[in-house]
Each structure stands twice: as C-alpha cells, then as structure tokens.
Design a protein around this motif. Structure first.
Motif, short mmCIF file in Angstrom:
data_model
loop_
_atom_site.label_atom_id
_atom_site.label_comp_id
_atom_site.label_asym_id
_atom_site.label_seq_id
_atom_site.Cartn_x
_atom_site.Cartn_y
_atom_site.Cartn_z
N VAL A 56 0.83 -1.20 0.00
CA VAL A 56 0.00 0.00 0.00
C VAL A 56 0.87 1.26 0.00
CG1 VAL A 56 -1.67 1.34 1.33
CG2 VAL A 56 -1.96 -1.14 1.10
N VAL A 57 1.91 1.26 0.81
CA VAL A 57 2.80 2.43 0.87
C VAL A 57 3.57 2.58 -0.43
CG1 VAL A 57 4.81 3.42 2.05
CG2 VAL A 57 3.00 2.32 3.38
N TYR A 58 4.11 1.47 -0.95
CA TYR A 58 4.93 1.53 -2.15
C TYR A 58 4.11 1.98 -3.36
CZ TYR A 58 8.70 0.27 -5.36
OH TYR A 58 9.69 0.32 -6.30
N PHE A 59 2.88 1.47 -3.45
CA PHE A 59 2.03 1.80 -4.60
C PHE A 59 0.92 2.78 -4.23
CE2 PHE A 59 3.62 -2.49 -5.71
CZ PHE A 59 4.16 -2.22 -6.96
N ALA A 60 1.16 3.61 -3.21
CA ALA A 60 0.12 4.50 -2.70
C ALA A 60 -0.48 5.37 -3.79
CB ALA A 60 0.68 5.36 -1.57
N LYS A 61 0.36 5.92 -4.64
CA LYS A 61 -0.12 6.80 -5.70
C LYS A 61 -1.00 6.03 -6.69
CE LYS A 61 1.47 10.10 -9.22
NZ LYS A 61 2.67 10.74 -9.84
N ASP A 62 -0.54 4.84 -7.11
CA ASP A 62 -1.30 4.02 -8.04
C ASP A 62 -2.62 3.56 -7.44
OD1 ASP A 62 0.81 4.32 -9.73
OD2 ASP A 62 1.58 2.28 -9.51
N ILE A 63 -2.57 3.12 -6.19
CA ILE A 63 -3.78 2.63 -5.53
C ILE A 63 -4.78 3.76 -5.35
CG2 ILE A 63 -4.69 1.67 -3.38
CD1 ILE A 63 -1.97 0.20 -3.11
N GLY A 64 -4.30 4.92 -4.91
CA GLY A 64 -5.20 6.07 -4.76
C GLY A 64 -5.86 6.45 -6.06
N HIS A 65 -5.09 6.39 -7.15
CA HIS A 65 -5.64 6.71 -8.47
C HIS A 65 -6.70 5.70 -8.89
CE1 HIS A 65 -5.88 8.08 -12.59
NE2 HIS A 65 -5.57 6.87 -13.01
N LEU A 66 -6.42 4.40 -8.68
CA LEU A 66 -7.38 3.36 -9.08
C LEU A 66 -8.68 3.47 -8.27
CD1 LEU A 66 -5.10 0.21 -9.48
CD2 LEU A 66 -6.24 1.51 -11.30
N VAL A 67 -8.56 3.73 -6.98
CA VAL A 67 -9.75 3.89 -6.13
C VAL A 67 -10.57 5.09 -6.58
CG1 VAL A 67 -10.57 4.40 -3.80
CG2 VAL A 67 -8.74 2.73 -4.13
N ALA A 68 -9.89 6.20 -6.88
CA ALA A 68 -10.59 7.41 -7.31
C ALA A 68 -11.29 7.18 -8.65
CB ALA A 68 -9.60 8.57 -7.42
N VAL A 69 -10.60 6.52 -9.58
CA VAL A 69 -11.20 6.24 -10.89
C VAL A 69 -12.39 5.30 -10.75
CG1 VAL A 69 -10.81 5.03 -13.08
CG2 VAL A 69 -9.11 6.66 -12.23
N TRP A 70 -12.25 4.28 -9.93
CA TRP A 70 -13.35 3.32 -9.70
C TRP A 70 -14.57 4.05 -9.13
CZ3 TRP A 70 -15.53 1.67 -4.96
CH2 TRP A 70 -16.41 0.57 -5.06
N TRP A 71 -14.34 4.94 -8.18
CA TRP A 71 -15.45 5.66 -7.54
C TRP A 71 -16.13 6.62 -8.53
CZ3 TRP A 71 -18.33 4.95 -3.47
CH2 TRP A 71 -19.14 5.99 -3.00
N ARG A 72 -15.33 7.31 -9.34
CA ARG A 72 -15.89 8.24 -10.32
C ARG A 72 -16.67 7.51 -11.40
NH1 ARG A 72 -10.75 10.67 -10.46
NH2 ARG A 72 -10.52 10.02 -12.64
N GLY A 73 -16.32 6.28 -11.64
CA GLY A 73 -17.00 5.50 -12.68
C GLY A 73 -18.48 5.30 -12.42
N PHE A 74 -18.90 5.38 -11.17
CA PHE A 74 -20.32 5.21 -10.85
C PHE A 74 -21.17 6.38 -11.35
CE2 PHE A 74 -18.43 2.38 -7.65
CZ PHE A 74 -19.21 1.24 -7.84
N SER A 75 -20.53 7.54 -11.50
CA SER A 75 -21.30 8.72 -11.89
C SER A 75 -20.85 9.34 -13.21
CB SER A 75 -21.19 9.79 -10.79
OG SER A 75 -19.84 10.13 -10.55
N THR A 76 -19.71 8.88 -13.72
CA THR A 76 -19.16 9.47 -14.96
C THR A 76 -18.96 8.38 -16.01
OG1 THR A 76 -17.96 11.05 -13.56
CG2 THR A 76 -17.35 10.94 -15.90
N PRO A 77 -19.87 8.28 -16.98
CA PRO A 77 -19.79 7.21 -17.99
C PRO A 77 -18.46 7.17 -18.73
CG PRO A 77 -21.92 8.28 -18.08
CD PRO A 77 -21.08 9.09 -17.14
#
Length: 273
Positions: A56-77
């Motif tokens: 989680v620490v090593y890939f924090a930036k990648d993980i944060g980006h994937l979580v944010a993209v996944w969450w935005r996908g519910f409202s942004t086609p």
C-alpha cells in the motif's frame, strides 16, 4: 512464543512474501526446523498485514488513483471506458475466488494443508509449472490489455496459494505468463490483487493468533513491523529484477528446497505435522 522466534519469522515473512517461493511454506519450514513447532496459519495471515501494508505504501499513488477512478466510474460514464477503471474492477473480481475458497476450506487450510509432505510437493510441482510458464509464455500483454476472463483466471491462481508451498505471487505469475503477460505487468498486478484478500484474512485471523501459547500483542506488532520493512525493500528489488531477468532462479530454488524437504521427511529428521 519466544522473541527469537518472533524476530526470525517476521524476517522470513518479509523476505519471502513477494517472491514466488511461498512465504507460508517458509514460515512452516522455519518454524519446524528451528523451533520444533508450527507457528500456525493465523500467525502467517497476521504478519502478512505488514507486507501488504508495504504494498500500500509503495504503490500508494497508483492505488489512490485506481480507487478514485473506480469511484468516479459510478457517476461518470466516460471514466468507465478507461484502462484504469477496468483494472480496478479486475482487482475486485480477482479477489472473489480466494475469499470464497478461503471461507469454504478454512479448517483444511489450517490442518491438513500444513502437512510438510504436501508443502514439499507443492514447492516442486508449482516450481516446475513456473519454469514452464517462463519458457512458453509470449510475454507480450501489458497490464492494461488483460480481460475480465484473465482477471478471473488470475484470481483462481492466487487462490491456489491457500495451500502452503504454492505461493500467492508464484501462482499469479505462473498464470499470467501462461496468458502471455509480461513479467513486470503480472508482478505489478499480483501485488495489487493480493491487497484486499490479505488484509481481510489478517483481520479475520487476529483473534486466533493470540490463542493458546501464541505471541503477545507486542510480539505480533514487532513481527509485523519487521515484515513491513523487509517486505518494502523486497518489492523494490523484485520489480527491478523481473525487468531484465527470468524467473528460473526461483524455479531452481523451489525444486531444490522441495527435494531437501522430502529427504528430511523421508529420513525422519523432520516430522510432517
């Protein structure tokens, strides 16, 4: 559990969790050889919290980006057609097999699954499969090109690691190479894929690890911190290594360790259970 046992097993966990050589097998073997007993599946699961925290620490930036993209996908086609959105869902889908199988076979995993005859066999068999995958894999597919079908297959490959000796990263790397993925892509994906299942398993097994003559809370914290520090360094090394090297060194190591373990069991130098 003695402090020496805690320190040694924490170090072993950090060194072996991300290499395709099975951390659970090494903890099982180290416990039996040097301390005359099995530290248990619960100890393994909880110390893995430290190594996964390193991911989680090593890939924090990648993980944060994937979580944010996944969450935005519910409202942004438009987000739903991106590679990152697909990868986020593939991590979720790939976690399902190990979660289901882990619950279904929990008792077997903690008992017969830790028999050293089985550990030796899986080290050798899955080591040879890893070597075969390295030899025949096309290694052309990058992470963004994997399909939902690939994600499910990789999830089942990870689930095989419920058996000590298979290796979580070893199973996913083997399957990924057979599917034609590049080594850096499958190693990176195996790190991400492990996060949900390992954290869930570690938290689930927390009550069990302190039962009986297990470690104290302080000992468990120390073992987990050691696993975190060593695991972080191992991640950085492995990512650099697979960019320019094959995985044959891990194949030779697995087969050699498995044969040595079989010899020790056959001559009675080690007890299987």
């Amino acid at each position: 559990m003695t402090w020496l046992e805690v320190l040694v097993l924490g170090l072993v966990q950090g060194l072996t969790e991300f290499l395709p050589i099975s951390s659970s097998a090494h903890l099982r073997i180290t416990s039996e050889v040097f301390f005359g007993r099995d530290a248990g599946a619960a100890f393994t699961a909880v110390t893995q919290l430290g190594t996964e925290l390193a991911v989680v620490v090593y890939f924090a930036k990648d993980i944060g980006h994937l979580v944010a993209v996944w969450w935005r996908g519910f409202s942004t086609p438009m987000v739903r057609i991106t590679d990152d959105y697909k990868i986020a869902w593939l991590v979720i889908i790939g976690t399902i097999p190990i979660a289901v199988l882990g619950l279904l076979f929990e008792d077997q995993i903690q008992t017969v699954g830790r028999n050293l005859w089985l550990v030796a066999t899986t080290l050798i068999v899955f080591g040879l499969l890893l070597g075969l995958a390295e030899r025949v894999g096309r290694q052309q597919i990058e992470l963004r090109k994997i399909t939902p079908k690939d994600g499910i297959l990789l999830g089942f490959a990870q689930a095989m690691a419920l058996i000590p000796g298979v290796s979580r990263s070893g199973g996913t790397i083997t399957a990924g190479l057979f599917l034609g993925m590049t080594r850096p892509a499958i190693v990176r994906y195996s790190f991400l894929l492990a996060i949900p299942s390992v954290f869930a398993a570690g938290l689930f097994q927390l009550p069990d690890v302190f039962a009986g003559d297990g470690p104290s809370v302080l000992q468990m914290i120390v073992a987990t911190v050691i696993a975190f520090g060593v695991g972080y360094a191992t991640i950085a090394w492995l990512l650099r290594y697979v960019e320019g090297h094959s995985v044959y060194v891990f194949v030779w190591y697995r087969v050699g360790l498995g044969l040595l373990l079989l010899a020790a069991l056959s001559t009675g130098r080690l007890a299987a259970t």
